[in-house]
Design a protein around this motif. Structure first.
Motif, PDB file in Angstrom:
ATOM      1  N   VAL A   1       2.182 -11.597   9.869  1.00  0.00           N
ATOM      2  CA  VAL A   1       1.562  -9.956   9.423  1.00  0.00           C
ATOM      3  C   VAL A   1       2.287 -10.199   7.248  1.00  0.00           C
ATOM      4  O   VAL A   1       1.572  -9.598   6.964  1.00  0.00           O
ATOM      5  N   ALA A   2       3.331  -9.947   8.115  1.00  0.00           N
ATOM      6  CA  ALA A   2       4.651 -10.118   6.782  1.00  0.00           C
ATOM      7  C   ALA A   2       3.848 -11.020   5.643  1.00  0.00           C
ATOM      8  O   ALA A   2       4.179 -10.521   5.074  1.00  0.00           O
ATOM      9  N   ALA A   3       3.864 -12.836   6.194  1.00  0.00           N
ATOM     10  CA  ALA A   3       3.189 -13.573   5.331  1.00  0.00           C
ATOM     11  C   ALA A   3       1.435 -13.300   4.682  1.00  0.00           C
ATOM     12  O   ALA A   3       1.615 -13.673   3.869  1.00  0.00           O
ATOM     13  N   LEU A   4       1.047 -12.404   5.726  1.00  0.00           N
ATOM     14  CA  LEU A   4      -0.383 -12.776   5.425  1.00  0.00           C
ATOM     15  C   LEU A   4      -0.195 -11.740   3.892  1.00  0.00           C
ATOM     16  O   LEU A   4      -1.390 -10.988   3.035  1.00  0.00           O
ATOM     17  N   LEU A   5       0.310 -10.341   4.042  1.00  0.00           N
ATOM     18  CA  LEU A   5       1.355  -8.843   3.322  1.00  0.00           C
ATOM     19  C   LEU A   5       1.090 -10.242   2.424  1.00  0.00           C
ATOM     20  O   LEU A   5       1.192  -9.322   0.932  1.00  0.00           O
ATOM     21  N   ASP A   6       2.523 -10.705   2.397  1.00  0.00           N
ATOM     22  CA  ASP A   6       3.051 -11.743   0.841  1.00  0.00           C
ATOM     23  C   ASP A   6       2.091 -12.491  -0.278  1.00  0.00           C
ATOM     24  O   ASP A   6       1.670 -12.165  -1.155  1.00  0.00           O
ATOM     25  N   VAL A   7       1.048 -12.853   1.239  1.00  0.00           N
ATOM     26  CA  VAL A   7       0.160 -13.467  -0.124  1.00  0.00           C
ATOM     27  C   VAL A   7      -1.243 -12.741  -0.302  1.00  0.00           C
ATOM     28  O   VAL A   7      -1.421 -12.669  -2.025  1.00  0.00           O
ATOM     29  N   ALA A   8      -1.131 -11.367   0.424  1.00  0.00           N
ATOM     30  CA  ALA A   8      -1.741 -10.725  -0.148  1.00  0.00           C
ATOM     31  C   ALA A   8      -1.387  -9.908  -1.885  1.00  0.00           C
ATOM     32  O   ALA A   8      -2.283 -10.007  -2.396  1.00  0.00           O
ATOM     33  N   ALA A   9      -0.485  -8.999  -1.260  1.00  0.00           N
ATOM     34  CA  ALA A   9       0.613  -8.716  -2.247  1.00  0.00           C
ATOM     35  C   ALA A   9      -0.055  -9.807  -3.669  1.00  0.00           C
ATOM     36  O   ALA A   9      -0.244  -9.131  -5.018  1.00  0.00           O
ATOM     37  N   GLU A  10       0.478 -10.878  -3.778  1.00  0.00           N
ATOM     38  CA  GLU A  10       0.155 -12.037  -4.728  1.00  0.00           C
ATOM     39  C   GLU A  10      -0.886 -12.383  -5.643  1.00  0.00           C
ATOM     40  O   GLU A  10      -1.543 -11.701  -6.608  1.00  0.00           O
ATOM     41  N   CYS A  11      -1.848 -12.542  -3.948  1.00  0.00           N
ATOM     42  CA  CYS A  11      -3.457 -11.829  -4.916  1.00  0.00           C
ATOM     43  C   CYS A  11      -3.800 -10.999  -5.643  1.00  0.00           C
ATOM     44  O   CYS A  11      -4.475 -11.508  -6.528  1.00  0.00           O
ATOM     45  N   PHE A  12      -3.580 -10.158  -5.240  1.00  0.00           N
ATOM     46  CA  PHE A  12      -3.945  -8.946  -6.092  1.00  0.00           C
ATOM     47  C   PHE A  12      -3.358  -8.157  -6.808  1.00  0.00           C
ATOM     48  O   PHE A  12      -3.427  -7.117  -7.534  1.00  0.00           O
ATOM     49  N   GLY A  13      -2.243  -8.857  -6.989  1.00  0.00           N
ATOM     50  CA  GLY A  13      -1.285  -8.685  -7.782  1.00  0.00           C
ATOM     51  C   GLY A  13      -0.541  -6.699  -7.478  1.00  0.00           C
ATOM     52  O   GLY A  13      -0.518  -6.337  -8.328  1.00  0.00           O
ATOM     53  N   GLU A  14      -0.360  -6.509  -6.480  1.00  0.00           N
ATOM     54  CA  GLU A  14       0.344  -5.470  -6.074  1.00  0.00           C
ATOM     55  C   GLU A  14       1.953  -5.432  -6.561  1.00  0.00           C
ATOM     56  O   GLU A  14       2.422  -6.704  -5.874  1.00  0.00           O
ATOM     57  N   ARG A  15       2.577  -4.604  -7.212  1.00  0.00           N
ATOM     58  CA  ARG A  15       3.574  -4.610  -6.636  1.00  0.00           C
ATOM     59  C   ARG A  15       4.201  -2.640  -6.390  1.00  0.00           C
ATOM     60  O   ARG A  15       3.603  -2.039  -6.305  1.00  0.00           O
ATOM     61  N   GLY A  16       5.970  -2.834  -6.139  1.00  0.00           N
ATOM     62  CA  GLY A  16       6.423  -1.804  -5.794  1.00  0.00           C
ATOM     63  C   GLY A  16       7.822  -2.300  -5.585  1.00  0.00           C
ATOM     64  O   GLY A  16       8.047  -2.798  -6.458  1.00  0.00           O
ATOM     65  N   GLY A  17       8.196  -0.410  -5.329  1.00  0.00           N
ATOM     66  CA  GLY A  17       9.888  -1.136  -6.251  1.00  0.00           C
ATOM     67  C   GLY A  17      11.070  -1.875  -4.573  1.00  0.00           C
ATOM     68  O   GLY A  17      12.213  -2.209  -4.865  1.00  0.00           O
ATOM     69  N   SER A  18      10.275  -1.689  -4.033  1.00  0.00           N
ATOM     70  CA  SER A  18      10.428  -2.848  -2.842  1.00  0.00           C
ATOM     71  C   SER A  18       9.595  -3.893  -2.136  1.00  0.00           C
ATOM     72  O   SER A  18       8.232  -3.839  -2.115  1.00  0.00           O
TER      73      SER A  18
END
Length: 105
Positions: A52-69
């Motif tokens: 799940v963590a790997a899928l979310l990291d890939v998705a964040a990179e793909c979607f350009g998501e950013r957060g404070g942490s």
């Protein structure tokens, strides 16, 4: 490969990632804990948690998501993935969780 084929393949991959994320969350959705802000907390044990963590990291990179942490970035990616996977009141994730040991998801 032409651009339309690459776009189609990327779209299929994106939906597959979203569906796998939803499947893993649903698999571990027991009596869920609901936070004060209405968010549902799902405890995903290892090794599924690593997936799940790997899928979310890939998705964040793909979607350009950013957060404070890292966790905020993953949460933003999760929200986008669940929207992509069609998460709503009628989705499989919203249904009763499978019995322990049921790996069909």
């Amino acid at each position: 490969m032409i651009a339309s084929e690459r776009f189609e393949r990327a779209a299929v991959l994106g939906v597959a990632v979203a569906e796998e994320t939803r499947r893993l969350l649903r698999l571990h959705l027991r009596p869920a804990e609901v936070g004060g802000d209405g968010r549902v907390v799902v405890d995903v044990p290892y090794p599924d948690a690593a997936v799940v963590a790997a899928l979310l990291d890939v998705a964040a990179e793909c979607f350009g998501e950013r957060g404070g942490s890292v966790e905020e970035t993953r949460q933003a990616a999760l929200e986008t993935l669940l929207q992509l996977a069609g998460f709503d009141a009628d989705s499989q994730l919203a249904r009763v969780a499978p019995e322990p040991g049921d790996r069909r998801g």
